[in-house]
Enzyme design. Structure first.
Site, PDB file in Angstrom:
ATOM      1  N   ALA A 146       2.795  12.084   0.803  1.00 38.81           N
ATOM      2  CA  ALA A 146       3.329  10.863   1.422  1.00 38.81           C
ATOM      3  C   ALA A 146       4.769  10.563   0.997  1.00 38.81           C
ATOM      4  O   ALA A 146       5.582  10.125   1.816  1.00 38.81           O
ATOM      5  CB  ALA A 146       2.425   9.683   1.092  1.00 38.81           C
ATOM      6  N   HIS A 162      -9.989  -3.059  -1.426  1.00 41.99           N
ATOM      7  CA  HIS A 162     -10.869  -2.798  -2.579  1.00 41.99           C
ATOM      8  C   HIS A 162     -10.529  -3.670  -3.786  1.00 41.99           C
ATOM      9  O   HIS A 162     -10.948  -3.379  -4.902  1.00 41.99           O
ATOM     10  CB  HIS A 162     -10.824  -1.311  -2.962  1.00 41.99           C
ATOM     11  CG  HIS A 162     -11.467  -0.420  -1.931  1.00 41.99           C
ATOM     12  ND1 HIS A 162     -11.293   0.943  -1.881  1.00 41.99           N
ATOM     13  CD2 HIS A 162     -12.292  -0.714  -0.883  1.00 41.99           C
ATOM     14  CE1 HIS A 162     -11.975   1.449  -0.855  1.00 41.99           C
ATOM     15  NE2 HIS A 162     -12.580   0.460  -0.237  1.00 41.99           N
TER      16      HIS A 162
END
Ligand SMILES: [Zn+2]
Length: 240
Positions: free
Chosen positions: A221, A106
């Site tokens: 995470a 992106h």
């Protein structure tokens, strides 16, 4: 081992970078999913630039977390490795992943590029500019070098992902901190783990990818990845 890692906003959120979705992402009561669009830039480029300058500043002040560090360690110890991140910040790079082993699908928030010609520059330092930057080549408005909602992904970056995936299936695919909202993230995860590769999903919540995962880790995470990476590096040592 051949490893593909896909990361999303959840990984950066643990370093204090707000995600677009949810209340934290709102800026001056504006919805980021509406600000990060070509339409918003056409209507009010000054407003869009103010928002991006604030985001740049926030990212410069943030630090990579244990998830970024674990992924960088995995990259260092794996010959055949690619990270595809949806994050436009530089936290993976600062944790030590070299550019040739990473695709920022992106874009990169620190790139300022012309909205018309190919001119672009890297704007990492605190910019003095307050207004809307103009292209030094063609005087058109400059914009942040990110992919906005409704825009095409960069052909070159897509090609790098496809080259990696087409070449051979992966032993392990890790998908962390992304709800796999974009169809291509799901496609790449499945394509990478074809031929019985392990597909590890790290996400506190269920996602559309969950039912395909061979291992689900319902944790943030930064908690889960250091342990997963240790496990992968250990298992490889014992196989040798
Ligand atoms: Zn230009």
């Amino acid at each position: 081992m051949r490893i593909l890692v896909l990361t999303g906003a959840g990984v950066s959120a643990e370093s204090g970078i707000p995600t677009f979705r949810g209340k934290d992402g709102y800026w001056r009561n504006l919805d980021p999913t509406k600000l990060a669009t070509p339409e918003a830039f056409a209507r009010d480029p000054q407003l869009v630039w103010e928002w991006y300058r604030e985001r740049r500043k926030r990212i410069r002040n943030a630090r990579p977390n244990a998830a970024h560090e674990a992924i960088a360690r995995l990259a260092q110890h794996t010959d055949d490795f690619l990270l595809v991140t949806q994050n436009v910040d530089d936290l993976h790079a600062r944790a030590g992943i070299p550019a040739q082993r990473m695709v920022q699908i992106h874009g990169d928030i620190f790139i300022t590029r012309c909205s018309r010609c190919d001119f672009e520059r890297y704007d990492y330092e605190q910019e003095q500019e307050k207004g809307i930057p103009k292209c030094s080549q063609c005087t058109s408005l400059m914009r942040p070098g990110v992919v906005w909602f409704g825009e095409q992904l960069s052909w070159n970056e897509l090609q790098r992902v496809h080259d990696f995936l087409d070449c051979e299936a992966c032993d392990v695919v890790i998908v962390a901190g992304t709800t796999a909202t974009f169809g291509y993230i799901m496609d790449w995860a499945l394509q990478g783990s074809r031929d019985l590769g392990e597909l590890i999903e790290v996400n506190p919540e269920e996602t559309p990818l969950s039912r395909f995962a061979t291992r689900l880790v319902r944790e943030p995470a930064a908690i889960a990845l250091p342990r997963i990476v240790e496990g992968l590096l250990d298992s490889r040592c014992s196989r040798l």
